[in-house]
Design a protein around this motif. Structure first.
Motif, PDB file in Angstrom:
ATOM      1  N   VAL A 185      44.442  39.424  37.478  1.00 59.75           N
ATOM      2  CA  VAL A 185      43.437  40.486  37.395  1.00 59.75           C
ATOM      3  C   VAL A 185      42.374  40.132  36.353  1.00 59.75           C
ATOM      4  O   VAL A 185      42.694  39.843  35.203  1.00 59.75           O
ATOM      5  N   GLY A 186      41.116  40.140  36.809  1.00 56.82           N
ATOM      6  CA  GLY A 186      39.989  39.909  35.916  1.00 56.82           C
ATOM      7  C   GLY A 186      39.067  41.104  35.972  1.00 56.82           C
ATOM      8  O   GLY A 186      39.194  42.075  35.231  1.00 56.82           O
ATOM      9  N   ASN A 187      38.128  41.055  36.924  1.00 49.84           N
ATOM     10  CA  ASN A 187      37.220  42.181  37.126  1.00 49.84           C
ATOM     11  C   ASN A 187      37.890  43.263  37.980  1.00 49.84           C
ATOM     12  O   ASN A 187      37.308  44.291  38.252  1.00 49.84           O
ATOM     13  N   ALA A 188      39.113  42.978  38.430  1.00 48.27           N
ATOM     14  CA  ALA A 188      40.002  43.933  39.111  1.00 48.27           C
ATOM     15  C   ALA A 188      39.597  44.273  40.544  1.00 48.27           C
ATOM     16  O   ALA A 188      40.093  45.231  41.133  1.00 48.27           O
ATOM     17  N   GLY A 189      38.719  43.473  41.124  1.00 44.90           N
ATOM     18  CA  GLY A 189      38.340  43.695  42.510  1.00 44.90           C
ATOM     19  C   GLY A 189      39.433  43.289  43.483  1.00 44.90           C
ATOM     20  O   GLY A 189      39.732  44.003  44.446  1.00 44.90           O
ATOM     21  N   ASN A 190      40.052  42.145  43.231  1.00 40.84           N
ATOM     22  CA  ASN A 190      40.963  41.597  44.231  1.00 40.84           C
ATOM     23  C   ASN A 190      42.235  42.425  44.372  1.00 40.84           C
ATOM     24  O   ASN A 190      42.691  42.671  45.482  1.00 40.84           O
ATOM     25  N   ILE A 191      42.803  42.883  43.259  1.00 42.52           N
ATOM     26  CA  ILE A 191      44.013  43.715  43.355  1.00 42.52           C
ATOM     27  C   ILE A 191      43.687  44.988  44.146  1.00 42.52           C
ATOM     28  O   ILE A 191      44.489  45.444  44.973  1.00 42.52           O
ATOM     29  N   ALA A 234      26.703  38.029  38.820  1.00 36.98           N
ATOM     30  CA  ALA A 234      27.251  37.546  37.558  1.00 36.98           C
ATOM     31  C   ALA A 234      28.557  36.871  37.913  1.00 36.98           C
ATOM     32  O   ALA A 234      29.200  37.251  38.889  1.00 36.98           O
ATOM     33  N   SER A 235      28.969  35.881  37.120  1.00 35.58           N
ATOM     34  CA  SER A 235      30.193  35.201  37.516  1.00 35.58           C
ATOM     35  C   SER A 235      30.848  34.427  36.387  1.00 35.58           C
ATOM     36  O   SER A 235      30.177  33.910  35.501  1.00 35.58           O
ATOM     37  N   THR A 236      32.185  34.345  36.479  1.00 33.71           N
ATOM     38  CA  THR A 236      32.915  33.396  35.644  1.00 33.71           C
ATOM     39  C   THR A 236      33.051  32.068  36.402  1.00 33.71           C
ATOM     40  O   THR A 236      33.814  31.210  36.000  1.00 33.71           O
ATOM     41  N   GLY A 237      32.336  31.921  37.511  1.00 32.51           N
ATOM     42  CA  GLY A 237      32.246  30.633  38.183  1.00 32.51           C
ATOM     43  C   GLY A 237      32.515  30.638  39.668  1.00 32.51           C
ATOM     44  O   GLY A 237      31.764  30.040  40.440  1.00 32.51           O
ATOM     45  N   ASN A 238      33.573  31.296  40.105  1.00 35.03           N
ATOM     46  CA  ASN A 238      33.916  31.234  41.529  1.00 35.03           C
ATOM     47  C   ASN A 238      33.001  32.076  42.401  1.00 35.03           C
ATOM     48  O   ASN A 238      32.613  31.653  43.495  1.00 35.03           O
ATOM     49  N   THR A 239      32.655  33.244  41.930  1.00 38.99           N
ATOM     50  CA  THR A 239      31.736  34.093  42.707  1.00 38.99           C
ATOM     51  C   THR A 239      30.404  33.381  42.886  1.00 38.99           C
ATOM     52  O   THR A 239      29.815  33.392  43.974  1.00 38.99           O
ATOM     53  N   SER A 240      29.931  32.726  41.819  1.00 37.45           N
ATOM     54  CA  SER A 240      28.637  32.047  41.910  1.00 37.45           C
ATOM     55  C   SER A 240      28.700  30.870  42.882  1.00 37.45           C
ATOM     56  O   SER A 240      27.765  30.649  43.660  1.00 37.45           O
ATOM     57  N   VAL A 252      47.611  32.744  44.652  1.00 33.64           N
ATOM     58  CA  VAL A 252      47.021  31.764  43.743  1.00 33.64           C
ATOM     59  C   VAL A 252      45.567  31.619  44.184  1.00 33.64           C
ATOM     60  O   VAL A 252      45.269  31.145  45.266  1.00 33.64           O
ATOM     61  N   THR A 253      44.680  32.097  43.306  1.00 32.57           N
ATOM     62  CA  THR A 253      43.329  32.479  43.692  1.00 32.57           C
ATOM     63  C   THR A 253      42.314  31.357  43.845  1.00 32.57           C
ATOM     64  O   THR A 253      41.355  31.484  44.592  1.00 32.57           O
ATOM     65  N   GLY A 254      42.520  30.247  43.099  1.00 32.25           N
ATOM     66  CA  GLY A 254      41.491  29.205  43.110  1.00 32.25           C
ATOM     67  C   GLY A 254      42.071  27.798  43.005  1.00 32.25           C
ATOM     68  O   GLY A 254      43.199  27.598  42.554  1.00 32.25           O
ATOM     69  N   PHE A 285      39.287  32.622  46.669  1.00 28.45           N
ATOM     70  CA  PHE A 285      39.350  33.817  47.525  1.00 28.45           C
ATOM     71  C   PHE A 285      38.009  34.513  47.671  1.00 28.45           C
ATOM     72  O   PHE A 285      37.837  35.376  48.530  1.00 28.45           O
ATOM     73  N   LYS A 286      37.057  34.161  46.808  1.00 28.99           N
ATOM     74  CA  LYS A 286      35.765  34.856  46.830  1.00 28.99           C
ATOM     75  C   LYS A 286      35.077  34.749  48.186  1.00 28.99           C
ATOM     76  O   LYS A 286      34.285  35.621  48.558  1.00 28.99           O
ATOM     77  N   ASP A 287      35.371  33.690  48.930  1.00 24.50           N
ATOM     78  CA  ASP A 287      34.711  33.476  50.218  1.00 24.50           C
ATOM     79  C   ASP A 287      34.979  34.604  51.211  1.00 24.50           C
ATOM     80  O   ASP A 287      34.131  34.921  52.042  1.00 24.50           O
TER      81      ASP A 287
HETATM   82  N1  F0G Z   1      41.319  34.193  39.889  1.00 23.08           N
HETATM   83  C1  F0G Z   1      40.186  33.501  39.983  1.00 23.08           C
HETATM   84  C2  F0G Z   1      40.272  32.042  40.248  1.00 23.08           C
HETATM   85  C3  F0G Z   1      38.942  34.151  39.818  1.00 23.08           C
HETATM   86  O1  F0G Z   1      37.819  33.449  39.909  1.00 23.08           O
HETATM   87  C4  F0G Z   1      38.914  35.534  39.551  1.00 23.08           C
HETATM   88  C5  F0G Z   1      37.656  36.242  39.348  1.00 23.08           C
HETATM   89  C6  F0G Z   1      40.144  36.211  39.480  1.00 23.08           C
HETATM   90  C7  F0G Z   1      41.318  35.512  39.659  1.00 23.08           C
HETATM   91  C8  F0G Z   1      40.238  37.665  39.228  1.00 23.08           C
HETATM   92  O2  F0G Z   1      39.847  38.411  40.329  1.00 23.08           O
HETATM   93  O3  F0G Z   1      38.008  39.654  39.245  1.00 23.08           O
HETATM   94  O4  F0G Z   1      38.898  40.361  41.446  1.00 23.08           O
HETATM   95  O5  F0G Z   1      40.250  40.660  39.376  1.00 23.08           O
HETATM   96  N2  F0G Z   1      36.533  35.656  39.251  1.00 23.08           N
HETATM   97  C9  F0G Z   1      35.242  36.345  39.197  1.00 23.08           C
HETATM   98  C10 F0G Z   1      34.112  35.340  39.307  1.00 23.08           C
HETATM   99  C11 F0G Z   1      35.097  37.290  38.084  1.00 23.08           C
HETATM  100  O6  F0G Z   1      33.010  35.586  38.804  1.00 23.08           O
HETATM  101  O7  F0G Z   1      34.301  34.300  39.937  1.00 23.08           O
HETATM  102  P1  F0G Z   1      39.218  39.873  40.096  1.00 23.08           P
END
Ligand code: F0G
Length: 351
Positions: free
Chosen positions: A186-192, A83-89, A316-318, A60-62
């Protein structure tokens, strides 16, 4: 029917762009909203999956990156950092290339999936593995963007959430109205926060008649919003959401409160079970973090928090291909056979 043009052109009226904004796109968005037959049976609800792994770089980062990079280009930026856990980068690297910019990424060492690492590298990003976690990486990226001429494209960049809110628009456009409940990892909480913004705008504009309750799910070892305090050493197999101090903390709480929703946690075991269920029974291969939305829905339904017959959308985000190690770990070894029909038939239990 005309071709999909990417989220900026499709939703231009709802986005902070103008004639001078150079639109940098990989034609993201327009992802499937897929009925989930098995999850519907399990929960007694009408469940759909918003399959964000089918975006150009597989997440979804796109949606956010097309906005962030377009605005950075408008402002004359030549370099971006995240900074990234992978998808943003992975996403930043691809969109930076389209814009002719250089891209620097900071990732937690040893804690991102191989496919995501490969994406950043193949798109030519300058990649630093930081001896720390995501929260440390974000702090570093913020500092560098203040002290040096590089634009920060993490979701603290407001254009990111603007782009990401288009997923909510697509859902309402497809269903004819907002769902009753929206489930999301929810990770960095941007998407919600972005979805809540999108649903709220469509309701305010009268496009939809209502807004959904937002149900966010964190991994139990990385659940600061549930615990009510930052987690210093976040842990989970779902590395994408291994985050201890979410940047959009307040916005996520707003989404929860404003929608009468909830933010809860699911264990790695529940995440793994939902991951397998999606692959084996829905035909949808997601990455582990993505399965948190479905794991959370199943848990909430078991707890009686989801009225039967509710219309539910799970993001389903990725894409599962980003991190095939987990799929292989759970599967049996493939059998090797000679070029022989009888041997193949026997191995397949056909004979
Ligand atoms: N699902 C996937 C596959 C993600 O890559 C992330 C976040 C989330 C859910 C959570 O979304 O952060 O907006 O609450 N990934 C970030 C990254 C942090 O660096 O790719 P979020």
């Amino acid at each position: 029917a005309r071709a999909w043009r990417g989220v900026v052109e499709e939703y231009r009226d709802h986005l902070p762009v103008n004639e001078k904004t150079p639109v940098v796109t990989l034609q993201e968005g327009g992802t499937p909203l897929l009925p989930a037959v098995r999850v519907s049976e399990l929960t007694g609800c009408d469940v759909h999956l918003k399959v964000e792994g089918l975006n150009p770089t597989g997440s979804f980062k796109d949606r956010g990156m097309t906005m962030a990079i377009s605005k950075a280009a408008e402002e004359g930026a030549q370099a971006v950092i995240c900074a990234s856990t992978g998808n943003t980068s992975a996403s930043a690297a691809a969109y930076a290339i389209r814009a002719g910019m250089t891209c620097a990424v900071l990732v937690p060492q040893g804690k991102i999936a191989m496919g995501k690492l490969a994406q950043a590298l193949v798109h030519g990003a300058r990649l630093l593995q930081v001896d720390g976690n995501f929260d440390d990486c974000l702090e570093l990226a913020r500092k560098l963007s203040i002290d040096y001429p590089v634009a920060l494209v993490n979701s603290v960049n407001p254009y990111r959430l603007q782009g990401q809110k288009t997923a909510a628009f697509e859902i309402v456009d497809a269903l004819g109205d907002a769902p009753d409940i929206h489930c999301i990892p929810v990770g960095n909480a941007g998407n919600i926060s972005a979805y809540w913004m999108g649903y709220s705008e469509y309701a305010d504009d009268g496009v939809s008649s209502r807004k959904p309750r937002m149900f966010g799910f964190q991994a139990s070892g990385s659940a600061p919003l549930v615990n009510g305090e930052p987690v210093t050493t976040p842990n989970t197999i779902a590395t994408a959401i291994r985050i201890g101090n979410p940047a959009s903390w307040d916005l996520a709480e707003n989404a929860r409160e404003g929608s009468g929703g909830l933010i809860d946690k699911v264990t790695d075991r529940q995440i793994m079970a939902a991951y397998k269920l999606l692959a084996a029974e829905e035909g949808v291969f997601v990455e582990l973090a993505s399965a948190a939305s479905v794991a959370g829905l199943i848990q909430a339904a078991e707890q009686g928090l989801v009225p039967r017959g509710s219309r539910v959308v799970c993001t389903v985000t990725g894409n599962g291909l980003k991190d095939p190690d987990w799929a292989l770990a759970g599967a049996g070894a493939a059998t090797t056979v000679p070029v022989d029909a009888q041997a193949a038939a026997q191995a397949l239990d056909l004979a």
